[in-house]
Design an enzyme around this catalytic site. Structure first.
Site, PDB file in Angstrom:
ATOM      1  N   HIS A 149    -103.099 -56.996  11.963  1.00 44.14           N
ATOM      2  CA  HIS A 149    -103.646 -56.208  12.534  1.00 44.14           C
ATOM      3  C   HIS A 149    -103.519 -54.235  11.705  1.00 44.14           C
ATOM      4  CE1 HIS A 149    -103.455 -58.777  16.198  1.00 44.14           C
ATOM      5  NE2 HIS A 149    -102.904 -59.223  15.279  1.00 44.14           N
ATOM      6  N   GLU A 202    -111.203 -54.732  13.476  1.00 43.62           N
ATOM      7  CA  GLU A 202    -109.301 -54.456  12.727  1.00 43.62           C
ATOM      8  C   GLU A 202    -110.273 -55.022  11.085  1.00 43.62           C
ATOM      9  OE1 GLU A 202    -106.183 -55.607  15.113  1.00 43.62           O
ATOM     10  OE2 GLU A 202    -107.195 -54.755  16.663  1.00 43.62           O
ATOM     11  N   HIS A 214    -108.381 -59.872  16.058  1.00 45.20           N
ATOM     12  CA  HIS A 214    -109.200 -58.765  16.500  1.00 45.20           C
ATOM     13  C   HIS A 214    -110.401 -58.226  15.512  1.00 45.20           C
ATOM     14  CE1 HIS A 214    -105.444 -57.766  19.026  1.00 45.20           C
ATOM     15  NE2 HIS A 214    -106.179 -58.424  19.655  1.00 45.20           N
ATOM     16  N   GLU A 265     -99.041 -54.232  11.507  1.00 44.46           N
ATOM     17  CA  GLU A 265     -99.780 -53.263  12.252  1.00 44.46           C
ATOM     18  C   GLU A 265    -100.028 -52.672  11.526  1.00 44.46           C
ATOM     19  OE1 GLU A 265    -102.302 -52.803  14.853  1.00 44.46           O
ATOM     20  OE2 GLU A 265    -100.408 -54.177  16.033  1.00 44.46           O
TER      21      GLU A 265
END
Lengths: 334, 334
Positions: free
Chosen positions: A116, A24, A21, A178
């Site tokens: 992420h 990010e 992404h 994450e």
């Protein structure tokens, strides 16, 4: 993603992926940095390959250009005939499948770590498809033991019967990191340092595995105590059950937002009757489920368009079997 | 923007603008809500008009489509002949100039309040062009007195000789509200409530002004004590001096990020020799200026592309003259 086959082999082909992404920033900046200075990703038994997964989205500092790359690694997308009108990310998924896969094949990379960030207060979260990836579960366990003072939760995102779709599903084993909260397009030094330390610890674990019982690393005390390289253990994790959308008007606009009593409470129990949304008109919306759930990805910016205010998860504990060690390496000649 | 002319007139034409940046969600959602339910913006002497400034960017949840709308209200853009290839935001600026202006004309709106969010830890920040807008300075003072327990700083953004360019510069007087930290694309209930309370207090102040000395509102004790409707006061503010970019590689990529000791320290003094950036290679970059400055908009997501890691401001105190009250309204017939 399949569990690693028996008998186990060392993991030689490892990738660390950032920028799946494009906004990010922890993974974006680390991948770019490692592409110039890859030394940090080298271990005695392997050198992890840094990959900037979505260069176009990264250049534009957007999550994606045409569609979410981290949902594009399905057989429908990967096996369809290429067409000039394909979304950019579908083309890019095929390229990454060539580089890191092909998915579900013997030629696929041994391990992919995918980096992420989230705007939710998830702290450090390890994202795995399911508990079936035994190597990934052992890696999670190792990472949890590295910093016992910091919560490091495991989130299992695959719903029953759902096909895998993430970039790390292309490899034989994989894991997402994450870290949050961090706004899209912002690079915070604290999260960057945490991400970097987690990647280093993950590569150390792979090195530890690759060394086999003959390895002389002090961390191999587990093996000497138990006779198994990586013994079985009990793991606690949060498994996705369903998602909950924001309250909306008849035209789809937001009609309220996440309640202050739910905001920033990722992984905490949500009990029946507790408030989940605050309507702009003033009323509260209560959680009407019958059992306690554990919301995650609460108020993640990228999920508004997906119709997700948060995921409901169930907290579960399960046994992870021992990870068989490699055969002892031949003793070096005297 | 010009100071309000003498003799003062009541402010009848007032607008509250959200969505000037399409991913700053407090203002986006409030503007949309008020367009459906405008009652909250009504006062006895006027009804503020809600405006969604950038519908296309708002629909896409992006700051802008082609260029930054809040930099487009310059005479060059506003007076040039329209062309089909004009950036969307330039066209939109002309439309808003028709609706709320024309800029610097007698027909312009009396007051525009423009609602923004930042990813920086700015708390509640009131953004004015300069200290010359006496009405806006009095409004800032009023807002500061409403919640003395919450810091509510005034940021003056216009550099010497710089033409005004913001949406609120179209009106005779105006102010931006800048609340953070909030990620782009995320709506936090706490910031939404704070934004809403500030707007309400601002409209109350305009009502107070419009009432004139004959008003019977209890808040008019200032007038009765001093003989002036809104007496002079000393104001503290932070005035933009310059900007500082991130450290970058020769190709323009980030080579480091905001130092943990600077992150989240908006409005705090930065002294010579203090660290400002942490390089990915490990070294710290120190602030080499000769005098203490007060950084603001530290690590704002939207400013990476502008080459701004933070603004350096100077903290200053100045006198704001009394705001003459309106002439007493004629007594109502007995």
């Amino acid at each position: 993603m399949c569990s690693r086959p028996e008998p186990p082999e060392p993991l030689r082909r490892v990738a660390v992926v950032g920028g799946t992404h494009g906004n990010e920033m922890s993974g974006v900046c680390l991948a770019r940095y490692w592409l110039r200075a890859p030394g940090e990703l080298q271990r005695p038994s392997f050198s992890a390959v840094p990959v900037l997964a979505n260069p176009a989205a990264t250049a534009a500092c957007r999550r994606y250009v045409d569609c979410d790359l981290n949902r594009a690694f399905t057989s429908a997308f990967l096996t369809a005939r290429a067409h000039p009108d394909d979304p950019y990310e579908v083309t890019r998924a095929r390229e990454l499948n060539q580089l890191l896969g092909p998915k579900a094949s013997g030629q696929a990379f041994d391990f992919v770590l995918d980096l992420h960030n989230t705007t939710a207060s998830m702290g450090t979260c390890l994202v795995a498809e399911s508990s079936h990836d035994v190597f990934a579960m052992h890696l999670c366990h190792h990472l949890q033991l590295q910093s016992p003072e910091l919560p490091c939760r495991v989130f299992l995102y695959q719903l029953p019967g759902e096909e895998s779709y993430s970039v790390h599903s292309v490899a034989k084993s994989g894991l997402g990191l994450e870290l949050g909260p961090q706004p899209q397009g912002v690079l915070r030094a604290d999260l960057l340092a945490r991400m970097r330390a987690l990647v280093a610890a993950a590569l150390d674990f792979i090195q530890l595995f690759n060394q086999g019982p003959g390895g002389r690393d002090g961390l191999r005390h587990q093996a000497s105590h138990t006779g198994t390289a990586f013994p079985a253990f009990e793991m606690e994790a949060y498994r996705k059950v369903s998602s909950v959308d924001f309250p909306r008007t008849e035209t789809g606009d937001l009609a309220g937002t996440v309640h202050p009593q739910l905001q920033d409470r990722d992984f905490e129990p949500l009990r029946p009757g507790a408030p989940i949304f605050q309507m702009f008109g003033g009323k509260d919306v209560l959680y009407e489920g019958e059992s306690t759930v554990y919301p995650v990805f609460i108020n993640e910016a990228a999920y508004y368009e997906k119709g997700i205010a948060f995921f409901q998860t169930e907290k579960l504990t399960f046994s992870v079997p021992a990870l068989p060690g490699l055969a002892p390496a031949p003793s070096p000649a005297p």
